[in-house]
Design a protein around this motif. Structure first.
Motif: not given
Lengths: 731, 211
Positions: B50, B52-53, B55, B77, B79-80, B123
């Motif tokens: 978690s 990290i918006d 990659v 991940m 949320e990423t 994002n």
């Protein structure tokens, strides 16, 4: 000339596996397999028991057991006698399950003796008998054995049906081992039909059950099967994994004989991956085991494999040594003329490679002699071809012609497509070496016809496979292949028809074959050229990507860092300049790569690309852009060169509008009519001056040249601004 | 960590690109580069699940490929967002990256300003899509006959958008044609990518099950 990959001998892996499957499947009749000496003791005691026994069901059971043990001792005569007596007695007693078992035993004897049609009949008799009972296991066994026999008879559909029923009844009777065997057999059926994925599915099911019941032998067998299937699918890493699993299992079980086979398989797989040292090591392991268990056949196979590996690496002396040993061994045990002749064949090629033509001749002649002796016509044709090739090389053209023609005649008689093809190829090379060009051409034409039809045949085989795959869902490209295959089929059908009619009208035939010949020849040339162009494009595009593309990205990123750390406004400006040049270059490269990518070889791609380019180009300018297209643009193929010429011409026109026209509005139109693509670029600016000079003029000349190169034309009209009309034929 | 910032992790094997990207991101307002990894192996071992918006994942990594790496990381991940960075603008690579969990891609030739914009866009729920990729998506979704549920079918609106994209329309133009905002177009495209992944996963499961 190098021997083909298939010269590595695959120790009959598939045949052997099938045999192993057969033994397993039949063995399920009696679960315990005693060793040899125990078998004799069993036979003796059973003989004792039945000598004065009453004629009752237990006598039937005992006779059935005796049949089985005699079979184990390979005493088929005694086994057959007891099987027959048992059938009669069980019939008299209405002892159906005993009778069913006796039928199955008899079928098994016939199966082992290679009499598959009779074996099938007896298995069917067993099935009929069991159908009158509620012996699910017996029923399952009967279905299973009918299925298995049908595999050997090549009736795969029938075999599959019966194996399916067998599976059902094994499941009902709770026999896990039976289920595993049924799946295994189904895997074999799919494997023989080259339905690899389905075969793998079945073997996996079988493997799972074997794991469940802890049957290591069964597991190892399935690992080998899966290894073979992956190998056939071209998935060498998975093939290796499964063979290694088999290797470990057999090590655990101490099964030397099978270990030697697995080492052989792994060695073969390594050789396919061109890992020759590893491959050699495996073959040597296999050889060592074969020596230890005195399996001469296994030894010969490995000598041939190792000889082949050395030949590949041009270690002629080593190679020769191994082939010679293989040859001597095969001759001493009188084993398999086939392997003797193969050793001769390989030795001959080895010498031919080295230019030792006399030695080569000796071995090819020996190859020929054995093939003739064993009445192996195909082998004879191959040997003749080898000799022919040899004489071409050694310059003895007369002999070469004689042998090649001999080989061609046999290949024709046997309808060996590959043989015909090889000989035609060698013949036209021979003819052109002698300067007989007319004859060379004739043979070359024949060669192209045959290679086309061979190609067609292979395509058809592939289509059959694809059809089935397609039903279970598959890729678009494969559907395309299918269509291609249908076209070829249609072409072949029409050819056949033409020939039938042609019998009554010879000249029609002449005309049609001539036409087809011409067409197929032209088609082939065209396809080859197209492929070459596509390959070249791919190479250029990859180079651009890898070197220039990533280099530019580094320049851009690093320039950004310089810009941030610039100490003076001048430095900042310079860095900015570098950044903007890189950005422009990068855009140019994108365009080139787009033009090179053959996926975009459709008109709709071109129009979409121009559309987007134009929209982005005028996005932040004061020119408002309108785009419209009429007519269908889909499905029209258009080559990379054409796309490039059209795109750059439009690009030039758009830049001119931006720079010179002082326009507030631009219209871009696409339409296709009668295979002509028309692109109009119309602005409402000041119009084209009478004479244009400088870069502007160069630009116009460029546009003109591009359109000429594309086989089209460009018209420029001064009509409420400038109107440029491009017309390009797109068919 | 400043919560306002977009947090970025970089997986990239070329040292100076990795370093330059890190400096670029850290030097730009609103961005923060929180991790850099030189290989997929390193990323798989050390990437936190978690915080990290976005990659930035290089496709052409030595050893485990960027696509494989992403396949493993993405479920961990949720949320990423994953953005593939590639020198290849070959549709094949990009399409398979999109199927494997990426919702964005950038070409390595992209200028620094565009890189930052692409990260910001991703994002906030937008995704880029070229006309070639749009055509692929349409062909792929039409071919797969087994959506895992009705919700995974493309909606009529999404089909419309794909159709415009395939014809070379810009987001702005599509927005104008459909009387919606550009942001809405981006959201739709993001959803299309999600559905593409669900579809791909479903097919993978079906295949695995058949074995």
């Amino acid at each position: 000339m190098k021997p083909a990959n298939n010269h590595v001998k695959h120790r009959k892996t598939t045949a052997k596996n099938l045999r192993a499957a057969a033994i397993l499947a039949f063995a399920s009749l009696i679960p315990v397999l005693p060793c040899q000496s125990q078998v004799q003791t069993k036979i003796d005691s059973l003989e004792n028991i039945i000598r004065n026994a009453k004629e009752d069901t237990s006598l039937v059971n005992n006779m059935n057991a005796l049949t089985f043990f005699y079979m184990r001792n390979s005493d088929y005569k005694a086994a057959m006698e007891y099987a027959d007596s048992s059938i009669t007695l069980a019939g008299n007693l209405h002892f159906l399950t005993g009778k069913g078992k006796a039928w199955l035993n008899k079928a098994r004897i016939l199966f082992d003796l290679g009499n598959f049609p009779e074996a099938l009949k007896n298995n069917e008799a067993a099935l009929e008998t069991y159908l009158g009972t509620d012996d699910k296991l017996g029923l399952a066994n009967a279905y299973n054995n009918i299925g298995l026999t049908n595999i050997y008879l090549g009736n795969y559909e029938e075999a599959m049906k019966n194996c399916d029923s067998a599976l059902e009844f094994y499941t009902e009777s709770g026999s896990k081992k039976g289920q595993a065997n049924a799946y295994d057999n189904m895997g074999n059926i799919y494997q023989y039909q080259h339905l690899w994925e389905k075969a793998a599915e079945m073997y996996f099911m079988s493997l799972k059950i074997n794991e469940e019941i802890g049957d290591k032998n069964g597991m190892a067998g399935r690992y080998i099967n899966l290894g073979n299937v992956y190998d056939a699918m071209g998935n060498l890493p998975e093939a290796l994994n499964h063979n290694i699993a088999a290797l470990n299992t057999y090590k655990e079980l101490g099964n030397e004989y099978n270990l030697a086979i697995v080492y052989n398989n792994i060695g073969t797989l390594y050789s396919k991956q061109k890992k020759y040292p590893e491959s050699l090591q495996m073959f040597l392991e296999s050889l060592q085991i074969s020596k230890a268990i005195e399996d001469t056949v296994g030894m010969i196979d490995q000598y041939i494999n190792i000889g082949w590996l050395h030949l590949l690496e041009k270690k002629y002396a080593e190679s020769e040594k191994y082939y010679q040993t293989a040859l001597e061994l095969s001759e001493t045990i009188g084993y398999s003329k086939e392997s003797t002749s193969r050793s001769h064949s390989n030795l001959g090629k080895l010498y031919m490679d080295q230019g030792r033509y006399e030695n080569a001749e000796t071995h090819f002649l020996a190859e020929l002699e054995i093939s003739k002796e064993t009445e192996d016509l195909q082998g004879t044709a191959i040997a003749y071809n080898h000799l022919g090739k040899l004489y071409v090389l050694s310059g003895d053209f007369q002999k070469a012609a004689r042998f090649l023609n001999e080989s061609l005649a046999i290949s024709r008689k046997l309808d060996l497509r590959k043989g015909i093809l090889n000989n035609l190829k060698d013949l036209y090379q021979l003819d052109s070496a002698q300067g007989h060009f007319a004859k060379a051409l004739e043979n070359f034409k024949l060669y192209t016809v045959y290679s086309d039809s061979l190609l067609g045949e292979e395509t058809n085989q592939q289509i059959n496979r694809l059809k089935i795959e397609y039903e279970t869902e598959k890729k678009d490209k494969e559907i395309e292949l299918l269509n291609k295959g249908n076209e070829i089929k249609a072409l072949q059908l029409s050819k056949q028809k033409a020939i039938r009619h042609g019998l009554s009208a010879g000249f029609v035939l002449l005309f049609i074959t001539g036409f087809l010949l011409f067409r197929s020849f032209r088609l082939r040339k065209k396809l080859e050229q197209q492929q070459a162009i596509i390959n070249e494009r791919k190479r250029i595009s990859a180079d651009l990507h890898d070197d220039v593309g990533s280099g530019l990205s580094r320049i851009m990123l690093l320039t950004e860092l310089v810009k941030n750390e610039a100490k003076t406004p001048e430095m900042h400006k310079e860095a900015e300049k570098i950044a903007s040049i890189s950005k422009e270059l990068s855009a140019n490269i994108s365009e080139i790569i787009w033009a090179l990518n053959s996926n975009n070889d459709y008109l709709e791609s071109l129009v979409a690309y121009i559309r987007r380019y134009a929209a982005e180009f005028f996005d932040d300018s004061s020119v408002s852009l309108k785009i419209n297209s009429t007519g269908t643009l889909t499905g029209i193929p258009i080559s990379g060169e054409l796309r490039r010429e059209i795109f750059y011409t439009v690009k030039e026109a758009l830049h001119n509008i931006y720079k010179h026209a002082q326009a507030s509005e631009a219209k871009l139109g696409f339409s296709v009519k009668d295979d002509i693509l028309t692109v109009t670029i119309h602005d409402n600016g000041i119009g084209m001056p009478e004479t244009v000079t400088g870069r502007y003029g160069n630009g116009l000349t460029n546009m003109q040249q591009r359109m000429t190169a594309a086989g089209g034309q460009i018209r420029i009209e001064n009509h409420q601004g400038t109107k440029i009309i491009l017309e390009v034929p797109v068919k | 960590m400043n919560k306002e910032n977009i947090t970025v992790a970089i997986v990239e094997d070329t040292d100076d690109i990795r370093e330059a990207l890190r400096v670029l991101i850290n030097g730009s307002a609103g961005f923060e580069c929180v991790h850099v990894f030189a290989s997929a192996e390193e990323a798989l071992a050390k990437m936190p699940v978690s915080g990290i918006d976005v990659v930035l994942m290089d496709i052409g990594l030595p050893g485990i490929s960027g696509i494989e790496c992403m396949k493993t990381l993405q479920p961990r991940m949720p949320e990423t967002q994953f953005m593939i960075s590639t020198v290849y603008d070959d549709d094949d690579y990009i399409f398979s990256a999109l199927q494997s969990g990426a919702t964005g891609y950038m070409l390595k030739r992209t200028s620094p300003a565009q890189i930052l914009e692409a990260i910001r866009d991703l994002n906030s729920g937008g995704s880029p899509m070229s006309s070639e990729i749009a055509r692929r998506v349409v062909a792929y979704m039409q071919k797969s006959k087994r959506p895992s549920s009705a919700a995974d079918c493309l909606t009529e609106r999404e089909m419309e958008i794909l159709d415009f994209l395939a014809k070379g329309y810009l987001y702005k133009e599509i927005a104008a044609e459909l009387f919606i905002s550009k942001e809405t177009v981006k959201k739709h495209i993001h959803n299309i990518y999600d559905k593409l992944q669900v579809q791909t996963r479903t097919e993978a499961i079906n295949k695995a099950f058949r074995r």
